[in-house]
Every structure is written in C-alpha cells, then in structure tokens.
Enzyme design. Structure first.
Site, PDB file in Angstrom:
ATOM      1  N   ALA A   1       0.861  -1.180   0.000  1.00  0.00           N
ATOM      2  CA  ALA A   1       0.000   0.000   0.000  1.00  0.00           C
ATOM      3  C   ALA A   1       0.896   1.229   0.000  1.00  0.00           C
ATOM      4  CB  ALA A   1      -0.887  -0.020   1.235  1.00  0.00           C
TER       5      ALA A   1
ATOM      6  N   GLY B   1       0.707  -5.000   0.914  1.00  0.00           N
ATOM      7  CA  GLY B   1      -0.513  -5.063   0.108  1.00  0.00           C
ATOM      8  C   GLY B   1      -0.267  -5.686  -1.261  1.00  0.00           C
TER       9      GLY B   1
ATOM     10  N   GLU C   1      -0.577  -9.239  -0.688  1.00  0.00           N
ATOM     11  CA  GLU C   1      -1.994  -9.532  -0.430  1.00  0.00           C
ATOM     12  C   GLU C   1      -2.792  -9.521  -1.738  1.00  0.00           C
ATOM     13  OE1 GLU C   1      -2.026  -6.466   2.632  1.00  0.00           O
ATOM     14  OE2 GLU C   1      -2.727  -7.982   4.047  1.00  0.00           O
TER      15      GLU C   1
ATOM     16  N   GLU D   1       4.975  -5.014   6.938  1.00  0.00           N
ATOM     17  CA  GLU D   1       4.218  -3.999   7.681  1.00  0.00           C
ATOM     18  C   GLU D   1       4.736  -3.808   9.108  1.00  0.00           C
ATOM     19  OE1 GLU D   1       2.829  -6.368   5.785  1.00  0.00           O
ATOM     20  OE2 GLU D   1       1.109  -5.569   4.689  1.00  0.00           O
TER      21      GLU D   1
HETATM   22  C1  HXC Z   1       5.015   4.451  -1.169  1.00  0.00           C
HETATM   23  C2  HXC Z   1       6.932   3.515  -1.988  1.00  0.00           C
HETATM   24  C3  HXC Z   1       6.587   2.274  -1.427  1.00  0.00           C
HETATM   25  C4  HXC Z   1       5.354   2.167  -0.709  1.00  0.00           C
HETATM   26  C5  HXC Z   1       8.489   2.061  -2.422  1.00  0.00           C
HETATM   27  N1  HXC Z   1       8.106   3.343  -2.610  1.00  0.00           N
HETATM   28  N2  HXC Z   1       7.575   1.390  -1.706  1.00  0.00           N
HETATM   29  N3  HXC Z   1       6.147   4.593  -1.870  1.00  0.00           N
HETATM   30  N4  HXC Z   1       4.617   3.301  -0.597  1.00  0.00           N
HETATM   31  N5  HXC Z   1       4.925   1.024  -0.165  1.00  0.00           N
HETATM   32  C6  HXC Z   1       8.817   4.398  -3.334  1.00  0.00           C
HETATM   33  C7  HXC Z   1       9.991   4.919  -2.545  1.00  0.00           C
HETATM   34  O1  HXC Z   1       9.582   5.882  -1.595  1.00  0.00           O
HETATM   35  C8  HXC Z   1      10.837   5.524  -3.651  1.00  0.00           C
HETATM   36  O2  HXC Z   1      10.282   6.762  -4.009  1.00  0.00           O
HETATM   37  C9  HXC Z   1      10.607   4.545  -4.808  1.00  0.00           C
HETATM   38  O3  HXC Z   1       9.383   3.865  -4.518  1.00  0.00           O
HETATM   39  C10 HXC Z   1      11.710   3.515  -4.939  1.00  0.00           C
HETATM   40  O4  HXC Z   1      11.846   2.872  -3.690  1.00  0.00           O
HETATM   41  P1  HXC Z   1      13.247   2.757  -2.920  1.00  0.00           P
HETATM   42  O5  HXC Z   1      12.926   2.557  -1.478  1.00  0.00           O
HETATM   43  O6  HXC Z   1      14.147   3.891  -3.288  1.00  0.00           O
HETATM   44  O7  HXC Z   1      13.835   1.420  -3.563  1.00  0.00           O
HETATM   45  P2  HXC Z   1      14.825   0.363  -2.914  1.00  0.00           P
HETATM   46  O8  HXC Z   1      15.903   1.054  -2.134  1.00  0.00           O
HETATM   47  O9  HXC Z   1      15.211  -0.563  -4.015  1.00  0.00           O
HETATM   48  O10 HXC Z   1      13.924  -0.433  -1.848  1.00  0.00           O
HETATM   49  C11 HXC Z   1      12.858  -1.206  -2.282  1.00  0.00           C
HETATM   50  C12 HXC Z   1      11.990  -1.616  -1.059  1.00  0.00           C
HETATM   51  C13 HXC Z   1      11.574  -0.345  -0.290  1.00  0.00           C
HETATM   52  C14 HXC Z   1      12.765  -2.559  -0.155  1.00  0.00           C
HETATM   53  C15 HXC Z   1      10.755  -2.358  -1.620  1.00  0.00           C
HETATM   54  O11 HXC Z   1      11.035   0.598  -1.223  1.00  0.00           O
HETATM   55  C16 HXC Z   1      10.548  -0.580   0.774  1.00  0.00           C
HETATM   56  O12 HXC Z   1      10.848  -1.084   1.864  1.00  0.00           O
HETATM   57  N6  HXC Z   1       9.278  -0.202   0.512  1.00  0.00           N
HETATM   58  C17 HXC Z   1       8.198  -0.301   1.457  1.00  0.00           C
HETATM   59  C18 HXC Z   1       7.723  -1.739   1.569  1.00  0.00           C
HETATM   60  C19 HXC Z   1       6.628  -1.842   2.620  1.00  0.00           C
HETATM   61  O13 HXC Z   1       6.818  -1.543   3.806  1.00  0.00           O
HETATM   62  N7  HXC Z   1       5.426  -2.281   2.196  1.00  0.00           N
HETATM   63  C20 HXC Z   1       4.279  -2.443   3.054  1.00  0.00           C
HETATM   64  C21 HXC Z   1       3.444  -1.183   3.022  1.00  0.00           C
HETATM   65  S1  HXC Z   1       2.107  -1.223   4.159  1.00  0.00           S
HETATM   66  P3  HXC Z   1      11.204   8.098  -4.114  1.00  0.00           P
HETATM   67  O14 HXC Z   1      10.197   9.176  -4.405  1.00  0.00           O
HETATM   68  O15 HXC Z   1      11.905   8.216  -2.811  1.00  0.00           O
HETATM   69  O16 HXC Z   1      12.130   7.787  -5.254  1.00  0.00           O
HETATM   70  C22 HXC Z   1       0.974  -2.198   3.408  1.00  0.00           C
HETATM   71  C23 HXC Z   1      -0.297  -2.398   4.172  1.00  0.00           C
HETATM   72  C24 HXC Z   1      -1.345  -3.047   3.357  1.00  0.00           C
HETATM   73  O17 HXC Z   1       1.135  -2.663   2.332  1.00  0.00           O
HETATM   74  C25 HXC Z   1      -2.677  -2.796   3.966  1.00  0.00           C
HETATM   75  C26 HXC Z   1      -3.832  -3.167   3.075  1.00  0.00           C
HETATM   76  C27 HXC Z   1      -4.110  -2.271   1.941  1.00  0.00           C
END
Ligand code: HXC
Length: 261
Positions: free
Chosen positions: A69, A112, A115, A135
């Site tokens: 998400a 997400g 999911e 998460e």
């Molecule tokens: C918003 C995101 C994002 C996310 C990545 N980006 N994941 N933006 N929400 N979930 C954006 C980053 O901010 C960045 O934008 C660009 O995508 C590239 O990501 P990087 O982090 O620079 O890439 P990298 O270093 O290769 O790392 C990849 C990664 C990391 C390990 C996947 O991005 C990460 O940890 N992302 C979050 C993963 C996460 O926690 N997901 C769960 C979310 S909560 P900029 O603008 O800085 O270039 C969830 C709840 C679901 O899903 C609930 C039900 C709907």
C-alpha cells in the site's frame, strides 16, 4: 495487442480471450494508492463482465509487482480516516471476481502487493520475486488478508515468521511452501503466465468459474459443507451446453467447441 484507454495507474491490454492488466506506477514500485486500487477494481470488474474475456493476468514490471500500500498516502492518516476511506471496498470487489485471475510476479511483492497477489487464483513467479509482509517494520500489520491467506497457504509456523519478522521469502521458498504455482526465469514469467491463461481460456468457461468458486469455498467451510457445495456446482454444470458438447466431442473423438453456455 490492442490497448484500452484511459487509466493513469494501470494499463489494460486484450488479446483474444485473455486480458493483461499491468500495475503502472513504476516510480513508486507500483505502491497501491487509492486511485490505483479504484482503477484496478473497475477494470477487473469490467473484464469479468465481458463475455469475450475468459482469463486475466495481473502483473507489474520486472522490478516490482507491488511494494505494498502507498505508505506516503497512509502516513498522516488517523484510524477514523482509514475507516472512512473504505479502501477495502476495492479489495472486496476483486475478491468477488468470477473469472480466473493469474498474478505474474517479479521483484518486490510486499505488503498489500503480496496480499493482492494472494487475492489472485494463481501466482506465476519469476526467480527474482520476493514475497513478504514488511508492515511490522512500520508499526502496523497486514490489513488486506495477509495474516489469513498466508496462514492458510503456508501454515502457522511460516506465516508467523513472515508477519512478525517482516522478512521476505524467495520465489523458490514460496513455491516450496505452496504459495505460488510455478517459478520460471525472469525473462519468461509473463509469457508463462499468459500461456497458463490461454490454456484456461480454452476450457469451458462455466466449468472454470464454478471450479474456481468451489476451490475458494474450501477456505471458509467445513469439509462436509464444502463437499455439498462442490456437488451442487457439479450438478449445475449438467445444465450447460458446454457439458453436452464436451462429452459428445469425447465420444465422437473430435475437439470440443465451448461457448460458455
Ligand atoms: C510508497 C513507496 C513504497 C510504498 C516504495 N516506494 N515502496 N512509496 N509506498 N509502499 C517508493 C519509494 O519511496 C521511492 O520513491 C521509490 O518507490 C523507490 O523505492 P526505494 O525505497 O528507493 O527502492 P529500494 O531502495 O530498491 O527499496 C525497495 C523496497 C523499499 C525494499 C521495496 O522501497 C521498501 O521497503 N518499501 C516499502 C515496503 C513496505 O513496507 N510495504 C508495506 C506497506 S504497508 P522516491 O520518491 O523516494 O524515489 C501495506 C499495508 C497493506 O502494504 C494494507 C492493506 C491495503
């Protein structure tokens, strides 16, 4: 392939009876914001209602299926904001699709994103795919079915590890655990998913839909209720023209011509 306008966050293509929907926010690793989820549910429902389409492949790109998400969209939200946004309406719409949906996954398939892949009926994974529920690292837990679907797919021990550590698993681990249907080299993961979709699209559509329906029923019934449910779907197919055609073609030693009726 002919391409459909006009979405901002997804791309929809159709080739014969198979549609491909591509998540298309590569700059954000396909993070699932509200606009994307609304477009996605609209598009998938449209394809589900389209008699010409028999199976859909949902994909991202090589680097990411979806990294979860959109954290930036959620970061300032209160519990009441989250409740009022009703974001799970779109997930329910996707869960209720009747036709098969195959996820073609490469790269990050997290939160997400994982999911969403698990909402699909099958997952074809590239060797680079990483499945996880990170998460926990940002102070929440999965909210779109992760704790439930992972536990049903992998069992308590593996699901607990994934949800509580936030550590992703590899495509091969996901395959060994029963989460994914197939793992293939990254160069061919989409082609393999499309080939699987075409294979299913050639089957009698009503049997495919009722088969999907019966398998999904196994997740929320007792075995007794599930067997009764399966039997009713089985009986129902004897009312279909495709059942007559399929059995006649077998007896006459010819290829069946299924119409979806
Ligand atoms: C918003 C995101 C994002 C996310 C990545 N980006 N994941 N933006 N929400 N979930 C954006 C980053 O901010 C960045 O934008 C660009 O995508 C590239 O990501 P990087 O982090 O620079 O890439 P990298 O270093 O290769 O790392 C990849 C990664 C990391 C390990 C996947 O991005 C990460 O940890 N992302 C979050 C993963 C996460 O926690 N997901 C769960 C979310 S909560 P900029 O603008 O800085 O270039 C969830 C709840 C679901 O899903 C609930 C039900 C709907």
């Amino acid at each position: 392939m002919a391409q459909q306008p006009p979405h901002e966050n997804i791309l929809v293509e159709r080739e014969g009876p198979v549609a491909t929907v591509r998540l298309n926010r590569p700059q954000a690793l396909n993070a699932l914001n509200s606009a994307l989820m609304t477009e996605l549910a609209d598009a998938l429902e449209g394809l589900d209602a389209d008699d010409a389409i028999r199976c859909t492949v949902l994909t991202g790109n090589e680097r990411a299926f979806a990294a979860g998400a959109d954290i930036k969209e959620m970061a300032g939200a209160s519990a009441i904001d989250m409740l009022q946004r009703q974001r799970f309406t779109q997930w329910e719409r996707i869960r209720k699709l009747r036709k098969p949906l195959i996820a073609a996954v490469s790269g990050f398939c997290l939160g997400g994103g994982n999911e969403l892949a698990m909402c699909c009926d099958m997952i074809v994974a590239s060797e680079s795919a990483r499945f996880g529920q990170p998460e926990i690292n940002i102070g929440i837990i999965p909210g779109a079915g992760g704790t439930q679907r992972l536990t049903r797919a992998l069992g308590k021990a593996r699901a607990m590890e994934i949800v509580l550590t936030g550590r992703p698993i590899t495509a091969r681990e996901a395959y060994a655990a029963g989460l994914v249907t197939k793992v293939v080299p990254v160069e061919v993961y989409l082609d393999e998913a499309l080939a699987l979709a075409r294979e299913i699209a050639a089957k009698p559509p009503l049997a495919v839909q009722l088969g999907k329906d019966a398998v999904l029923k196994a997740f929320d019934t007792t075995i007794e209720q599930g067997l009764d449910y399966e039997r009713k779907n089985f009986y129902l197919l004897f009312a279909s023209e495709d059942m007559r055609e399929g059995m006649a073609a077998f007896v006459e030693k010819r290829r069946p011509d299924f119409k979806g009726r």
